[in-house]
Design an enzyme around this catalytic site. Structure first.
Site, mmCIF file in Angstrom:
data_model
loop_
_atom_site.group_PDB
_atom_site.id
_atom_site.type_symbol
_atom_site.label_atom_id
_atom_site.label_comp_id
_atom_site.label_asym_id
_atom_site.label_seq_id
_atom_site.Cartn_x
_atom_site.Cartn_y
_atom_site.Cartn_z
ATOM 1 N N GLY A 43 0.862 -1.178 0.000
ATOM 2 C CA GLY A 43 0.000 0.000 0.000
ATOM 3 C C GLY A 43 0.896 1.224 0.000
ATOM 4 N N ASP A 44 0.298 2.379 0.128
ATOM 5 C CA ASP A 44 1.031 3.644 0.154
ATOM 6 C C ASP A 44 2.024 3.745 -1.014
ATOM 7 O OD1 ASP A 44 -0.479 3.786 2.419
ATOM 8 O OD2 ASP A 44 1.133 4.358 3.760
ATOM 9 N N HIS A 45 3.315 3.732 -0.741
ATOM 10 C CA HIS A 45 4.297 3.903 -1.832
ATOM 11 C C HIS A 45 4.695 2.567 -2.448
ATOM 12 C CE1 HIS A 45 4.606 7.634 0.475
ATOM 13 N NE2 HIS A 45 5.074 8.199 -0.616
#
Lengths: 718, 718
Positions: free
Chosen positions: A311-313
């Protein structure tokens, strides 16, 4: 194997004794910090593993501010503006939040931006527009009453997830964390050195939990700090002239902003992916995985484990892509929203173990008045558990503010039950695989395996009216005794894997899931027709094989035995009649649920049987085609009943009905998983009500079971 | 002007005294025979006008059998067949009824037929197929797993309407009437001579009621004698090599069967008409109207009137086309199913009078157990009456077996009331026109005026789930105080008539009513944008201006203030909120009804107001655009309430709200028609319940009226 463990708990500075007590109570074997919380010094000596959430791209504004040209960038596109005279001024940041994004006018706008006439689709020559940095606007020559957009680069001066967490938690003082681009040379060296130092300085940390690597999925806020656009799979914030120049060299052609902004659709995974966007994903994977490996190697050099948060980056890592395994990660952890998102983690190869962060996340948006975290935990577990029996996670965990969870009455008891059942699965199965049908099922779309368990998803298990009737297909499959492949149209051209006996094409018209123009590819349609004719099974959901061409809307209407009325054959009579007497419906008692359904479908040819209709149109039909068969569903939202309907449809399509009851339970609200190597079966009740169900083994009814609400019962085979 | 008259009754051999009594009771001034009935000798001396139903193309099997090559032909297309090897045999008549149609193998199949690979769209060379007359099949070389069709010519050996009437009435002994082609030279001479003779032999006949001229609308039966395909506007049964050779000469290019069979869609009027099909319609109009004139001239030469029935063999006459007036008809008569079909007759120019055949038709499908002819007569009148006040028919009539009507209790009383109100309209208005808004409204689609009052129709007022939400627009307009033009995209290019203040685009995606590819025509979109920007009004219903192009689905989304979610912007947040406080909804009290609605529409831009939503999507919205305005409806089925909503939408879009109450009644179930020259208004109650309504004149409330169910009240203005 020890009875406990496999569990990660979050902690925080102000909750040390409670953490210790809960570790004991739940027999947790790992603790972690989160965004907004810190690992207390008092806990550095616990025998549990300690995870450190590690941000490669943020939480270092000093660096970001000192190196503004290496702040991460995103391609943006302005709103459309209609010219009413022969010129137009477009303010670039209108509608965006200036605290999150800032126009990049360091790199030459004439090289990296694009002004497009959206009425004609033509690019406005760079000589016909100019940028005014003071006003933040582009002024252009126009044709009256044409519409125009400007695509431009902007710096991500506030990390989107940090901004989201900041807003959600109503943080006040925290500085806005800027995002820097680890791919760029100065930052890359700096980040590596910093990681070395962190590992050196933190001998008590066992696991570096990368959150995550280099490029954030696209998450853009509007001028009122509301979410404007989110694409969990999006590459729009993985760009910079530095990277794009490398891409041009690698790809051998000139980059265009349009490859990224994509008419304003930002390459939603529902778009038929362009060659250029596919190339870009490929290039990014190569580069991201290479660099991620370097960071993981650093972690390993200090004897620590490297874990990636899915998730995120995470952009560019693509866990189901070709390069992911090279990173050499020890583990992946991700958020489990249902069966599909669980499989999205547990099916990842090339890591030693997988961990699921279960819901609810301990944030005040759920632990609040009107929230129901206990219900959420139970429903989440019911959907995850059936998938767990097919492809288990190695660990589970929770995240957020532990304090919130502790204060909520009976919440800890609820997750205690979840944890206990999770551990039971590992103990009882002895890590063996559950029985699957003696053939594979393939989900066919434009993306194939790189979007394994991601088809028809907008954003991680979030409900959308437009998708739930298709997402149900993979949610059902995530917990079914079926081995599933995700294949692309290119895979069809390479030849259909002989283990595959059923192909499913599910999705709405004109998108990457149904396939659109692929269905007028002569090679695709003849290959699949021949394959079905010779005994294959084809299941269509929604608008399968849809493309308006040569008198048909469903291009495989001959295989499916149905086509869709799009208004050109209203004057052609249809005489469809419903006959629900069929193998597919044998143990279905309730009303059938096709979700949003698909209006206008009718049966044709001579070999169909319509099993369900809405007024005069078809919702469920079967067809025979040579030695093969097909099934058409107007929609298939997730429900225990639809899991059963799909199971029957698959066995029917594969012409293997007689093998379905090798391990079987009659009640559609129950399912069975058989672990032949350990001679044991699990029967689960997927609802919060009692369920009576007949147990079949090898086609023979063995006994009638009465299962308590949510029960998972283990039975040893003779 | 006499009080009675204006009424035509059907009669039959076995019902002479009853006919005479009913003529007296209803004060009828014309009588007629019908298909299946005969004019009794005893009635030839009545003072009433006598119509003779006259068939130019059938009821003469001797001629047809003696001249088989001049029997009318139809282009047919076989079902699609998937090849599984390298050859395929297709039986041409499979699925058709051999009593209705017979393969034409007199004319060279290789010249007039076409075998098409529907997988590629390519024509199979004539050298790759052969016809076996004995088996009635075409054998062709194929590519495995491609689909194929054969388009071929067939003789219409049973007139479709005769076949329909035969089946509906369960006739037993009547010989199947063949249809011959009056366009062909031998038949043409024969038919003319026969018409001369008929006129000579029947001096008592006053009106030759042509039923009709030369080409039947397409009505094809399947092998079970069920309707297979019907296209009331269809030209498929107006072909023959004789005609097509003339067409080739006129058009200057080679004819192809595909121009007619059109991928199997048979040029449904929902198809975007091809240039070739438009050419064919044009050519047929020229020739049909020329020849029809010759027949009409014969009728006139005997001092009789010529009347055309708008139906059956009406193809090519096109009453709203350029050539119709040249025919020189005295009258047109047609079936009235509602307001729209009434206007389709009463708006015809170039005739001395128009007549509406009201429903129900006296056939046993309605006058039967379970039938409700009284209800049908009342509802039919309620919808026709409001249209009658705008553009009245000159006469009305009934058709079928009078005997059935006489036997049905209270039926004659019901139609007596209808006839009386119909006559009252003529008396009270003194043939003057009712007040209309001081501007025109235009319906914009691919067909324009040639399909006046026909847009979005499948077949003459028949309800279809796919169309009622759009047909409502013209049904509402048919009785509204609005002058309506039907314009095409070509008309837009010629310049918008300055009297037009509102343009309506209503229809589903990808059809001739919404316009499809016309919306990426730069000239069209810029012309309309500019026109609205400068003060015009634009109303969209359903999928207006829809074509997927350059980031938008509705190409005039800037004008409309809405676009449609088709799956590519699910990840873009929409923050639409509903605010029903608006002029449009001021006197609407009930639930709004958008029919089937249009899923996924959302508002965008800065100038919109959403007036109604379904979950998070828009059903009704207004937008401002420069000095102009737009209104978007998700659908607009016909109802008295929706008539009001549309009236308000039109005045709002035209920015003429303050002029709306010149003549106005508050209750949405009532309407008003003002006849200024005779200083009189009519207020009608469009429901079968009592209605209380406030009367406004010149914006001032004058009085409150209480209207009885269905009442039409005439009030003299001071």
């Amino acid at each position: 194997m020890k009875k406990g463990g496999r569990l990660t708990l979050p902690t925080d500075l102000d909750i040390v004794p409670e953490t210790l007590a809960l570790i004991e109570e739940l027999d947790a074997d790992a603790i972690r910090d989160c965004d907004g919380t810190l690992m207390p010094k008092e806990l550095t000596d616990v025998k549990q593993k300690i995870y450190a959430t590690y941000y490669t791209t943020r939480k270092d504004n000093d660096w970001a501010e000192a190196n503004p040209e290496e702040v991460q960038q995103e391609y943006l596109i302005t709103d459309r503006h209609t010219a009413v005279t022969d010129s137009l001024e477009i303010v670039l940041m209108a509608g965006f939040h200036t605290q999150q994004l800032k126009v990049n006018d360091i790199d030459d706008p004439k090289e990296w931006w694009e002004v497009i006439d959206r009425t004609t689709g033509k690019v406005v020559p760079t000589t016909d527009w100019s940028y005014n940095a003071e006003k933040g606007s582009v002024t252009l020559k126009t044709i009256p009453f044409h519409e125009y957009t400007v695509s431009f680069l902007a710096f991500l001066i506030w990390d989107p997830v940090h901004m989201y967490n900041f807003i959600t938690n109503d943080w006040k003082d925290a500085p806005h964390q800027m995002t820097f681009d680890v791919r760029q040379p100065k930052t890359q060296e700096y980040v590596k050195a910093k990681l070395h130092k962190f590992c050196q300085d933190n001998p008590h940390i066992d696991v570096i939990r990368f959150t995550t690597f280099f490029h954030q999925f696209t998450l853009t806020f509007d001028d009122q700090k509301r979410e404007k656009f989110v694409e969990w799979f999006g590459y729009s914030a993985s760009v910079s002239p530095y990277i794009l120049r490398q891409f041009e060299k690698w790809a051998g052609y000139k980059f265009r902003p349009e490859f990224i902004v994509d008419q304003g659709y930002h390459n939603s995974i529902f778009r038929i992916p362009s060659k250029e966007f596919r190339d870009f994903i490929e290039f990014q994977q190569i580069e991201v995985c290479k660099l991620a490996k370097e960071l993981v190697d650093i972690v390993h050099s200090y004897g620590k484990e490297a874990m990636m948060f899915l998730g995120d980056h995470w952009i560019g890592t693509e866990p189901f892509g070709k390069y992911f395994e090279n990173i050499g990660l020890d583990a992946v952890v991700g958020s489990v929203g249902n069966g599909v998102t669980m499989r999205m983690i547990s099916d990842i190869k090339g890591v030693k173990y997988t961990e699921g962060r279960f819901l609810p996340y301990f944030f005040p948006d759920v632990f609040c008045e009107g929230g129901n975290p206990i219900h959420e935990a139970k429903e989440n577990w019911l959907q995850a558990r059936r998938a767990m029996l097919r492809s288990p996670l190695d660990r589970i965990g929770y995240g957020g503010y532990l304090k919130l969870a502790l204060k909520w009455p009976n919440f800890i008891d609820t997750i205690k039950q979840v944890i206990s059942e999770f551990r039971e699965i590992h103990e009882k199965t002895n890590e063996t695989k559950s029985y699957s049908a003696p053939f594979k099922v393939a989900i066919l779309n434009c993306w194939g395996n790189i979007r394994r368990w991601m088809s028809n998803q907008v954003h991680h298990a979030i409900w959308y009216r437009e998708i739930y009737s298709y997402v149900g297909v993979i949610e059902c499959l995530s917990g079914m005794p079926i081995d599933v492949e995700f294949i692309s149209f290119e895979d069809i051209k390479k030849g259909i894997d002989p283990e595959i006996k059923v192909i499913i094409n599910a999705g709405a018209y004109n998108n990457s899931w149904s396939g659109y123009e692929n269905w007028i590819d002569e090679e695709i349609v003849t290959t699949i027709r021949k394959w079905v004719y010779e005994g294959g099974g084809f299941i269509g959901v929604g608008d399968p094989t849809s493309y308006q061409h040569q008198g048909r809307f469903f291009q495989l209407s001959d295989v499916l035995g149905v086509d869709k009325e799009v208004g050109f054959t209203l004057s052609t009579d249809k005489y469809n009649e419903c006959n629900p007497n069929h193998f597919l419906l044998e143990d279905i008692e309730g009303e059938l649920d096709f979700g949003e359904g698909t209006p206008g479908v009718y049966a044709l040819g001579k070999n169909y049987q319509v099993l369900a209709m809405d007024q005069k149109y078809v919702q469920l039909a079967v067809n025979s085609y040579g030695k093969g068969r097909s099934v058409y569903f107007a929609g298939l939202p997730y429900s225990p009943q639809n899991c059963r309907l799909l199971l029957r449809a698959i066995y029917f399509a594969a012409t293997k009905e007689h093998e379905m009851k090798k391990y079987y339970v009659s009640n559609v609200n129950t399912e069975i998983a058989a672990f032949e190597s350990v001679k044991r079966i699990a029967v689960i009740n997927n609802t919060q009500a009692e369920a009576t169900t007949d147990l079949y083994i090898d086609n023979i009814k063995k006994e009638t079971l009465i299962l308590k609400p949510m029960e998972m019962r283990w039975i040893d085979l003779d």
